[in-house]
Design a protein around this motif. Structure first.
Motif, short mmCIF file in Angstrom:
data_model
loop_
_atom_site.label_atom_id
_atom_site.label_comp_id
_atom_site.label_asym_id
_atom_site.label_seq_id
_atom_site.Cartn_x
_atom_site.Cartn_y
_atom_site.Cartn_z
N THR A 1 17.07 50.01 1.91
CA THR A 1 15.97 50.67 1.21
C THR A 1 16.30 52.14 0.91
O THR A 1 16.66 52.48 -0.21
CB THR A 1 14.67 50.56 2.01
OG1 THR A 1 14.88 51.07 3.35
CG2 THR A 1 14.18 49.13 2.09
N SER B 1 9.61 57.61 0.07
CA SER B 1 8.57 57.33 1.07
C SER B 1 7.20 57.78 0.56
O SER B 1 6.19 57.07 0.75
CB SER B 1 8.89 58.04 2.38
OG SER B 1 10.13 57.62 2.89
N GLN C 1 5.96 55.26 -2.11
CA GLN C 1 5.44 54.00 -1.55
C GLN C 1 4.05 54.21 -0.97
O GLN C 1 3.18 53.35 -1.11
CB GLN C 1 6.38 53.46 -0.46
CG GLN C 1 7.82 53.28 -0.84
CD GLN C 1 8.03 52.74 -2.24
OE1 GLN C 1 7.49 51.72 -2.63
NE2 GLN C 1 8.84 53.46 -3.02
N THR D 1 1.66 54.47 -3.99
CA THR D 1 1.48 53.21 -4.73
C THR D 1 0.71 52.18 -3.91
O THR D 1 0.07 51.29 -4.48
CB THR D 1 2.84 52.64 -5.17
OG1 THR D 1 2.64 51.68 -6.20
CG2 THR D 1 3.59 51.98 -4.02
N ALA E 1 6.66 49.78 -7.56
CA ALA E 1 7.57 49.75 -6.42
C ALA E 1 8.90 50.38 -6.81
O ALA E 1 9.43 50.11 -7.89
CB ALA E 1 7.78 48.32 -5.94
N TYR F 1 10.48 45.18 -1.17
CA TYR F 1 9.78 45.03 0.11
C TYR F 1 10.33 43.88 0.94
O TYR F 1 10.04 43.80 2.14
CB TYR F 1 8.29 44.87 -0.15
CG TYR F 1 7.71 46.07 -0.86
CD1 TYR F 1 7.65 47.31 -0.23
CD2 TYR F 1 7.28 45.98 -2.18
CE1 TYR F 1 7.16 48.42 -0.89
CE2 TYR F 1 6.80 47.09 -2.85
CZ TYR F 1 6.74 48.31 -2.20
OH TYR F 1 6.27 49.41 -2.86
N PHE G 1 2.35 49.16 5.23
CA PHE G 1 1.98 49.07 3.82
C PHE G 1 0.72 48.22 3.64
O PHE G 1 -0.14 48.53 2.82
CB PHE G 1 3.13 48.48 3.01
CG PHE G 1 4.35 49.36 2.95
CD1 PHE G 1 4.24 50.74 3.04
CD2 PHE G 1 5.62 48.81 2.82
CE1 PHE G 1 5.37 51.55 2.99
CE2 PHE G 1 6.76 49.61 2.76
CZ PHE G 1 6.63 50.98 2.85
N VAL H 1 1.77 44.90 -5.41
CA VAL H 1 3.14 44.83 -4.91
C VAL H 1 3.37 43.45 -4.31
O VAL H 1 2.42 42.77 -3.91
CB VAL H 1 3.41 45.92 -3.85
CG1 VAL H 1 3.42 47.29 -4.49
CG2 VAL H 1 2.40 45.85 -2.72
#
Length: 461
Positions: free
Chosen positions: A271, A284, A287, A290, A297, A301, A312, A409
């Motif tokens: 990631t 970070s 994310q 979002t 994204a 994930y 998340f 997502v």
């Protein structure tokens, strides 16, 4: 016959009109998207259910899709997509009211109640001015951010496509929809691009704060410019406690979420582990933003740690501010639960914020919204587990939370769902967008019953 149909519609309750307005736009949108005129000549083979799924996701500003916009829809289809997203973000009710006011017609009391509910307003004072301010704020922020995005997209895609792609992304981001027309992997190709990341993050936060917060901010700035008080404290007097609670809770969630996501993923080479510190923090932060129900994204994930995905999902469940384009239980609901917990620990019998008591009715409404979300989520997740037994339980849970919180997502799962699974996700998206409004309306329209009974004791824990 037509008069009779209008008579039936007029006799519907406010909640029924809200539900039907969203359903109507979804059906019309799905039909338009399924027409050959909306597709590329070499677009992948699709069924009406695929277009219905996308239409539900667009109107409910979610972002989940079984067919990517860039692969399935041509320019006309993408324009239809933008209109569906904008309509879903602002609400069909407010669009009709805006048109009515523009044509200098008057809204009836029932229509005013409907508009007030759609905008999450607790009164009808200055409803017309408030509505026009909502549209001014929306189009101003979308246009400003689109211009910034164009500085990157025009050199990248050319003038025509650069402008159109910028507008598409700006509308989708402000409405917290999560759709883009750039490819099949969302914004992962722009993970370390500060122009795109910060512009999209600004749009997501702007739509997710809620229009009441923006109007309070504008009034505060005007007050400061006009009266020139000695400090910001005097200028912020007209600022409502709800706006304060939204801004404080949002800031805490963004800061805490960014640091936690960075800490959990900083060593994950799949990631952000191969990026420098500033790039890691940027990814970070994005994310965390979002997950406030936007759906874009910049990482996969499926490659994130289990703990990160759990974080998340919690952020998705909380969502954004009331009266905006975000979904979830709303930051105010989560904050009220935190304040209740704090009050219980401190021995205070009432929930207090800034030396003001939050009514028991509001606390009960917050409990009801959370219980409603959890119940619908559990029912949908269980059905998905039963009907899609070969798919990952974690990915199905992630998809379920994303759907009911209207985030969008996914752990690359949506296209793998069978027909029943897709129907469940569509239902969760629709419930997540319309359900909380209808639940709160049903609570607010019922008269309180003041009946006294003898107390009883029940042990807890």
């Amino acid at each position: 016959m037509i008069t009779r149909r209008f008579s039936v519609i007029n006799h519907l309750s406010v909640t029924q009109k809200l539900v039907l307005s969203f359903a109507f736009v979804i059906i019309v949108g799905s039909i338009l998207l399924s027409l050959p005129i909306s597709h590329y000549a070499n677009s992948p083979e699709t069924s009406y259910l695929d277009h219905l799924f996308n239409a539900v996701s667009m109107v409910c500003v979610t972002g989940l899709s079984v067919v990517p916009v860039s692969k399935a829809y041509n320019g006309f289809g993408q324009i239809i997509s933008i209109l569906l997203i904008q309509t879903g973000g602002l609400g069909l009710v407010s669009l009709i009211a805006f048109s009515t006011y523009t044509l200098k017609n008057k809204l009836g009391l029932s229509d005013q109640d409907l508009l007030q509910s759609a905008l999450s307003r607790d009164n009808q004072k200055d409803l017309k001015a408030y509505l026009f301010n909502v549209y001014k704020i929306t189009f101003s922020i979308e246009a400003l951010a689109a211009l910034v995005i164009m500085t990157d997209f025009i050199p990248r895609f050319g003038l025509g496509h650069g402008i159109f792609n910028s507008l598409f992304l700006a509308v989708s981001a402000f409405c917290n929809a999560g759709f883009d027309n750039l490819g099949t992997n969302s914004l992962q190709d722009y993970a370390t691009n500060p122009t795109i990341n910060l512009s999209v993050a600004f749009l997501i936060m702007s739509g997710g704060l809620g229009f009441a917060v923006w109007i309070d901010l504008i009034q505060m700035i005007r007050c400061y410019i006009k009266d020139r008080p000695r400090n910001w404290k005097l200028a912020s007097r007209p600022f409502s406690n709800q706006s304060r609670l939204v801004l404080i809770s949002t800031s805490c969630l963004l800061l805490g979420g960014t640091l936690l996501a960075w800490f959990l993923e900083m060593d994950n080479s799949k990631t952000i582990g191969t990026l420098n510190v500033w790039q890691q923090l940027l990814v970070s932060f994005f994310q965390t933003v979002t997950m406030r129900t936007a759906g874009f994204a910049t990482i996969s994930y499926t490659n994130a740690n289990f703990t990160s995905n759990l974080l998340f999902m919690i952020q998705m469940f909380i969502g954004g501010g009331p009266g905006g384009t975000a979904g979830g239980i709303k930051v105010t609901t989560a904050s009220i639960m935190f304040l209740l917990f704090k009050s219980v620990l401190s021995g205070n019998s009432r929930v207090v914020f800034r030396n003001r008591i939050i009514s028991n009715k509001t606390v009960m409404q917050a409990f009801t919204v959370i219980l409603f979300y959890l119940t619908m989520l559990l029912v949908g997740y269980v059905i998905l587990l039963q009907t899609n037994p070969t798919l990952s339980p974690l990915a199905l849970l992630f998809e379920s939370v994303s759907a009911i919180a209207t985030v969008g997502v996914s752990m690359d799962l949506t296209s793998s769902l069978n027909t029943m699974g897709r129907l469940v996700i569509m239902a969760l998206m629709f419930i997540g967008r319309v359900g909380p409004i209808t639940v709160l309306l049903s609570l607010m329209t019922k008269k309180e019953k003041h009946v006294s009974y003898a107390p009883t004791h029940i042990s807890v824990g």
